[in-house]
Motif scaffolding. Structure first.
Motif, PDB file in Angstrom:
ATOM      1  N   LEU A   1      30.383  21.009 -13.232  1.00  0.00           N
ATOM      2  CA  LEU A   1      29.726  21.480 -12.009  1.00  0.00           C
ATOM      3  C   LEU A   1      28.220  21.561 -12.183  1.00  0.00           C
ATOM      4  CD1 LEU A   1      30.430  22.531  -9.117  1.00  0.00           C
ATOM      5  CD2 LEU A   1      30.406  24.830 -10.088  1.00  0.00           C
ATOM      6  N   VAL A   2      27.757  22.008 -13.357  1.00  0.00           N
ATOM      7  CA  VAL A   2      26.311  22.141 -13.570  1.00  0.00           C
ATOM      8  C   VAL A   2      25.708  20.918 -14.267  1.00  0.00           C
ATOM      9  CG1 VAL A   2      26.454  24.652 -13.628  1.00  0.00           C
ATOM     10  CG2 VAL A   2      26.543  23.381 -15.779  1.00  0.00           C
ATOM     11  N   GLY A   3      26.515  19.889 -14.483  1.00  0.00           N
ATOM     12  CA  GLY A   3      25.991  18.623 -14.997  1.00  0.00           C
ATOM     13  C   GLY A   3      25.573  18.631 -16.444  1.00  0.00           C
ATOM     14  N   LEU A   4      26.322  19.364 -17.304  1.00  0.00           N
ATOM     15  CA  LEU A   4      25.952  19.438 -18.722  1.00  0.00           C
ATOM     16  C   LEU A   4      26.915  18.674 -19.624  1.00  0.00           C
ATOM     17  CD1 LEU A   4      24.745  23.131 -19.276  1.00  0.00           C
ATOM     18  CD2 LEU A   4      23.385  21.041 -19.462  1.00  0.00           C
ATOM     19  N   GLN A   5      27.696  17.738 -19.070  1.00  0.00           N
ATOM     20  CA  GLN A   5      28.700  17.041 -19.877  1.00  0.00           C
ATOM     21  C   GLN A   5      28.086  16.347 -21.092  1.00  0.00           C
ATOM     22  OE1 GLN A   5      28.129  16.779 -16.541  1.00  0.00           O
ATOM     23  NE2 GLN A   5      29.844  15.771 -15.506  1.00  0.00           N
ATOM     24  N   ASP A   6      26.924  15.739 -20.929  1.00  0.00           N
ATOM     25  CA  ASP A   6      26.326  14.949 -22.006  1.00  0.00           C
ATOM     26  C   ASP A   6      25.651  15.800 -23.076  1.00  0.00           C
ATOM     27  OD1 ASP A   6      27.159  12.663 -20.705  1.00  0.00           O
ATOM     28  OD2 ASP A   6      25.234  12.339 -19.695  1.00  0.00           O
ATOM     29  N   ALA A   7      25.368  17.071 -22.743  1.00  0.00           N
ATOM     30  CA  ALA A   7      24.610  17.912 -23.690  1.00  0.00           C
ATOM     31  C   ALA A   7      25.402  19.109 -24.189  1.00  0.00           C
ATOM     32  CB  ALA A   7      23.324  18.406 -23.022  1.00  0.00           C
ATOM     33  N   ILE A   8      26.616  19.291 -23.719  1.00  0.00           N
ATOM     34  CA  ILE A   8      27.321  20.549 -23.972  1.00  0.00           C
ATOM     35  C   ILE A   8      27.650  20.764 -25.453  1.00  0.00           C
ATOM     36  CG2 ILE A   8      29.686  19.697 -23.617  1.00  0.00           C
ATOM     37  CD1 ILE A   8      28.152  23.022 -22.346  1.00  0.00           C
ATOM     38  N   HIS A   9      27.751  19.679 -26.232  1.00  0.00           N
ATOM     39  CA  HIS A   9      28.071  19.839 -27.668  1.00  0.00           C
ATOM     40  C   HIS A   9      26.825  19.796 -28.553  1.00  0.00           C
ATOM     41  CE1 HIS A   9      32.346  19.963 -26.972  1.00  0.00           C
ATOM     42  NE2 HIS A   9      32.257  18.873 -26.215  1.00  0.00           N
ATOM     43  N   LYS A  10      25.653  19.759 -27.942  1.00  0.00           N
ATOM     44  CA  LYS A  10      24.409  19.877 -28.699  1.00  0.00           C
ATOM     45  C   LYS A  10      24.074  21.344 -28.905  1.00  0.00           C
ATOM     46  CE  LYS A  10      22.432  15.582 -26.851  1.00  0.00           C
ATOM     47  NZ  LYS A  10      21.348  15.005 -26.019  1.00  0.00           N
ATOM     48  N   LYS A  11      23.301  21.626 -29.969  1.00  0.00           N
ATOM     49  CA  LYS A  11      22.893  23.008 -30.210  1.00  0.00           C
ATOM     50  C   LYS A  11      21.907  23.449 -29.125  1.00  0.00           C
ATOM     51  CE  LYS A  11      23.696  23.468 -35.164  1.00  0.00           C
ATOM     52  NZ  LYS A  11      24.789  22.489 -35.162  1.00  0.00           N
ATOM     53  N   VAL A  12      22.020  24.708 -28.717  1.00  0.00           N
ATOM     54  CA  VAL A  12      21.220  25.223 -27.615  1.00  0.00           C
ATOM     55  C   VAL A  12      19.731  25.206 -27.952  1.00  0.00           C
ATOM     56  CG1 VAL A  12      20.716  27.337 -26.295  1.00  0.00           C
ATOM     57  CG2 VAL A  12      23.070  26.578 -26.592  1.00  0.00           C
ATOM     58  N   ARG A  13      19.380  25.298 -29.229  1.00  0.00           N
ATOM     59  CA  ARG A  13      17.959  25.273 -29.585  1.00  0.00           C
ATOM     60  C   ARG A  13      17.294  23.955 -29.205  1.00  0.00           C
ATOM     61  NH1 ARG A  13      19.473  25.815 -35.642  1.00  0.00           N
ATOM     62  NH2 ARG A  13      20.008  23.681 -36.249  1.00  0.00           N
ATOM     63  N   ALA A  14      18.111  22.905 -28.966  1.00  0.00           N
ATOM     64  CA  ALA A  14      17.566  21.600 -28.558  1.00  0.00           C
ATOM     65  C   ALA A  14      17.520  21.455 -27.037  1.00  0.00           C
ATOM     66  CB  ALA A  14      18.420  20.480 -29.144  1.00  0.00           C
ATOM     67  N   TYR A  15      17.971  22.469 -26.315  1.00  0.00           N
ATOM     68  CA  TYR A  15      18.008  22.405 -24.851  1.00  0.00           C
ATOM     69  C   TYR A  15      16.618  22.633 -24.260  1.00  0.00           C
ATOM     70  CZ  TYR A  15      23.141  22.603 -24.342  1.00  0.00           C
ATOM     71  OH  TYR A  15      24.487  22.327 -24.359  1.00  0.00           O
ATOM     72  N   SER A  16      16.332  21.938 -23.177  1.00  0.00           N
ATOM     73  CA  SER A  16      15.147  22.253 -22.383  1.00  0.00           C
ATOM     74  C   SER A  16      15.397  23.545 -21.622  1.00  0.00           C
ATOM     75  CB  SER A  16      14.865  21.122 -21.383  1.00  0.00           C
ATOM     76  OG  SER A  16      15.903  21.058 -20.408  1.00  0.00           O
ATOM     77  N   LEU A  17      14.331  24.102 -21.034  1.00  0.00           N
ATOM     78  CA  LEU A  17      14.482  25.329 -20.251  1.00  0.00           C
ATOM     79  C   LEU A  17      15.451  25.118 -19.088  1.00  0.00           C
ATOM     80  CD1 LEU A  17      13.736  28.233 -19.573  1.00  0.00           C
ATOM     81  CD2 LEU A  17      11.699  27.385 -18.387  1.00  0.00           C
ATOM     82  N   GLY A  18      15.336  23.960 -18.439  1.00  0.00           N
ATOM     83  CA  GLY A  18      16.233  23.674 -17.325  1.00  0.00           C
ATOM     84  C   GLY A  18      17.686  23.608 -17.752  1.00  0.00           C
ATOM     85  N   MET A  19      17.958  23.034 -18.931  1.00  0.00           N
ATOM     86  CA  MET A  19      19.331  22.963 -19.443  1.00  0.00           C
ATOM     87  C   MET A  19      19.855  24.349 -19.784  1.00  0.00           C
ATOM     88  SD  MET A  19      18.785  19.562 -21.764  1.00  0.00           S
ATOM     89  CE  MET A  19      20.328  19.638 -22.651  1.00  0.00           C
ATOM     90  N   ARG A  20      18.980  25.216 -20.332  1.00  0.00           N
ATOM     91  CA  ARG A  20      19.412  26.585 -20.641  1.00  0.00           C
ATOM     92  C   ARG A  20      19.725  27.350 -19.355  1.00  0.00           C
ATOM     93  NH1 ARG A  20      15.308  26.286 -24.576  1.00  0.00           N
ATOM     94  NH2 ARG A  20      13.887  27.610 -23.381  1.00  0.00           N
ATOM     95  N   GLN A  21      18.924  27.098 -18.304  1.00  0.00           N
ATOM     96  CA  GLN A  21      19.202  27.751 -17.025  1.00  0.00           C
ATOM     97  C   GLN A  21      20.552  27.297 -16.480  1.00  0.00           C
ATOM     98  OE1 GLN A  21      17.600  30.317 -16.288  1.00  0.00           O
ATOM     99  NE2 GLN A  21      15.721  29.950 -15.170  1.00  0.00           N
ATOM    100  N   ARG A  22      20.833  25.997 -16.604  1.00  0.00           N
ATOM    101  CA  ARG A  22      22.112  25.494 -16.110  1.00  0.00           C
ATOM    102  C   ARG A  22      23.277  26.035 -16.940  1.00  0.00           C
ATOM    103  NH1 ARG A  22      22.064  19.377 -15.987  1.00  0.00           N
ATOM    104  NH2 ARG A  22      19.992  19.355 -16.894  1.00  0.00           N
TER     105      ARG A  22
END
Length: 315
Positions: A127-148
């Motif tokens: 729903l929030v469009g994180l399929q491609d990044a969900i198994h990456k460590k959160v420290r590598a997330y952009s601010l927008g990805m952390r918000q999602r």
């Protein structure tokens, strides 16, 4: 029995004369409003209007001095556990374990909550469009990805309302657009009500179906986005070959008011009843006026906000 329990079933949340008093000052003063299923509602107000205090009272982070908030028939004051089950929220920046993946962070939340299965986790990830990044460590997330990811976590327990305080803070334009699109999608696809505060009026105008404006802790207005106080009248700009011809053609028409003339742009602004526009076009055509373009003139949310609050700054 609280009166709110008898409200229409579409009402997800009712704030009923909520008040927060600190010392001898009411930070929020008798504020009442309803939020309905599937709508995105913006909470607006100048700096110090009481927006964050209102949101904190709704989710139980601070106590109300008076009034109550009813969520799906349950009182935040007297039935907090039952009421808060229906609320998902991000009140400040979402915090996660940075050394864990987004998926493992959601699993950690699952362990602390009842009734969340694996399929629900996968559902909110999609729903929030994180399929491609969900198994990456959160420290590598952009601010927008952390918000999602924060929104995904807030949605896991299938709340009736999602409450967000300044969710676009720090996001770049692409991130802001993504956030807007996801919130509208959540409201539409999940039927969840969304209450969001923001100082970005242009974004609220694109995101929300309705705004609640407060000032000095009191309700100023509730208004669907783009509605006019006099909804039987419309303001229209005509681009023509000769503005003087237009003025001569309408000066005897009591139903038509001239609200602006720009000869250098060949434009005339007219206020008229909506149903009279076809007749007005015929009158101008019969008078020999060549009409090149007709556009409705609408006040932006920023213009309306400044009018509602007397020009006070928003924050």
């Amino acid at each position: 029995m609280n009166a709110s329990i008898n409200k229409p079933s579409s009402v997800v949340l009712s704030a009923e004369k909520i008040t927060k008093t600190i010392g001898n000052k009411n930070i929020v003063d008798g504020l009442s409003f309803d939020i309905h299923q599937g709508e995105v509602v913006g909470l607006l107000g100048p700096n110090g209007a009481g927006k964050t205090t209102t949101i904190r009272m709704i989710v139980g982070l601070i106590k109300m001095s008076q009034g109550d908030v009813i969520v799906r028939g349950h009182s935040i004051r007297n039935q907090f556990v039952k009421a808060i089950r229906h609320i998902g929220g991000i009140i400040e920046n979402p915090e996660f374990y940075p050394y864990m993946s987004g998926y493992d962070n959601l699993k950690q939340y699952q362990r602390m909550s009842e009734g969340i299965n694996e399929s629900r986790i996968n559902e909110v990830i999609k729903l929030v469009g994180l399929q491609d990044a969900i198994h990456k460590k959160v420290r590598a997330y952009s601010l927008g990805m952390r918000q999602r990811l924060g929104i995904a976590q807030a949605l896991l327990h299938e709340p009736s309302i999602l409450i967000l305080d300044e969710p676009t803070n720090g996001l770049d334009p692409a991130g802001i657009r993504e956030m807007r699109d996801y919130l509208k999608l959540i409201a539409r696809e999940e039927g969840i009500a969304v209450l969001v505060s923001s100082h970005l009026l242009s974004e609220m105008e694109l995101m929300c179906s309705r705004v609640i404006v407060i000032q000095e802790g009191k309700l100023v207005t509730e208004r669907p986005i783009g509605s006019e106080p006099q909804n039987d009248l419309v303001s229209v700009t005509f681009r023509v070959n000769d503005t003087q011809q237009v003025l001569e053609a309408v000066h005897t028409l009591d139903e038509v008011k001239v609200i602006g003339v720009q000869p250098e742009r060949n434009e005339v602004g007219l206020q008229v009843k909506d149903e009279m526009i076809p007749q007005l076009i015929k009158i101008l055509g019969d008078a020999g006026v060549a009409i090149y373009r007709i556009e409705e003139m609408k006040q932006s949310l920023e213009e309306e906000f400044l009018k509602w609050t007397g020009g006070n700054r928003i924050a």
